[in-house]
Enzyme design. Structure first.
Site, short mmCIF file in Angstrom:
data_model
loop_
_atom_site.label_atom_id
_atom_site.label_comp_id
_atom_site.label_asym_id
_atom_site.label_seq_id
_atom_site.Cartn_x
_atom_site.Cartn_y
_atom_site.Cartn_z
N TYR A 57 -2.34 -1.22 10.07
CA TYR A 57 -2.42 -1.46 8.62
C TYR A 57 -1.12 -1.01 7.95
CZ TYR A 57 -4.18 -1.26 3.81
OH TYR A 57 -4.35 -1.44 2.46
N SER A 92 0.87 -1.18 0.00
CA SER A 92 0.00 0.00 0.00
C SER A 92 0.90 1.22 0.00
CB SER A 92 -0.85 -0.05 1.28
OG SER A 92 -1.38 1.24 1.55
#
Ligand code: NDP
Length: 253
Positions: A174, A161
């Site tokens: 995350y 990401s």
């Protein structure tokens, strides 16, 4: 050091690009994983659909069978519960179903967790996110490397990401789990390049229209962002023979 590269978005996969290749996709019941399972089958692959919600996997199975005639393997599994014994069981059963060889592994399943400052972050959520986003990738890779080593041209893809390459406030576990994904992929690519034909790369899909993105940015108009179909070129390129010599790369789609 992470220096992301791009894949030509005009890449046109051949119709039979993945013919004869078995490819396991985690989180195949929804979002990017679902699109990829269908897309891989349309290019000849035998997909193995791993996910936690059986009904969603069955729906993807029906779509694939209806569109291609291919009958994927379904593996209902909650990655929060994954341990080495369960992963070895999975590897053994896949080994007999796939004649001892796996050609692709896409670590796609992911949990968003909370969007909140670290001071407020729940340790329970932290552990769940780390378990699904990184620990399960380690355990699954370890169990499946022997099967992938039997392939003459195997590809392992980790899902990163933007916040796995630059830390950003309020992305909590995350973000940290995605940094760990980059690290695991880098060292695995080095370890495996010496002794196997397995290449290992990470993909940052970029902002994509899925349930996870809707949860992360509820005020965003979903129609303003790209659907998963628009990034399939990158996954297909990495899974097929055209990327044979590419390993240890962090890719932005
Ligand atoms: P979705 O939430 O749409 O899909 C995630 C999939 O992972 C779902 O099928 C979900 O299962 C599965 N999953 C979650 N937890 C578990 C678990 N414990 N065990 C098994 N499967 C599980 O997300 P996306 O498609 O958006 O995300 C795919 C990947 O892309 C993720 O790794 C994400 O971090 C990454 N990513 C996404 C971006 C985006 O903008 N969408 C941007 C950058 C990265 P179920 O359907 O049962 O919930």
């Amino acid at each position: 050091m992470i220096k992301p590269i791009k894949i030509d978005s005009h890449y046109k996969p051949s119709e039979k690009l993945l013919q004869g290749r078995s490819i396991l996709i985690t989180g195949a019941g929804d979002g990017i994983g679902k699109e990829l399972a269908i897309s891989a089958a349309m290019h000849g692959a035998e997909p193995i659909l791993l996910g936690r919600t059986q009904a969603k996997l069955e729906q993807v199975y029906d779509l694939i069978e209806g569109q291609t005639g291919i009958q994927p393997i379904i593996c209902p599994l909650d990655l929060e519960e994954l341990n080495e014994d369960r992963a070895d069981e999975l590897a053994n059963s896949l080994s007999s179903e796939l004649n001892g060889k796996l050609d692709g592994l896409v670590h796609n399943a992911g949990l968003l967790g909370q969007r909140t400052p670290i001071q407020n972050y729940s340790a329970k959520t932290w552990n769940s996110v780390m378990q699904v986003n990184i620990n399960a990738c380690f355990i699954l890779s370890k169990a499946l490397i022997p099967l992938m080593s039997a392939s003459p041209d195997a590809s392992m893809i980790f899902t990163s990401s933007g916040v796995g390459r630059t830390g950003k406030a309020f992305w909590g576990a995350y973000s940290v789990s995605k940094f760990a994904v980059e690290g695991l992929a880098q060292l695995l690519s080095e370890e495996l390049s010496e002794t196997t034909s397995i290449r290992v790369n990470t993909v940052n899909p970029g902002i994509t229209r899925t349930s996870m993105r809707a949860a992360a940015a509820p005020a965003e108009n979903p129609e303003s962002i790209k659907p998963p179909a628009d990034i399939m070129y990158g996954y297909l390129y990495l899974l097929g023979p055209d990327s044979k010599d590419m390993t240890g790369q962090s890719i932005d789609l």
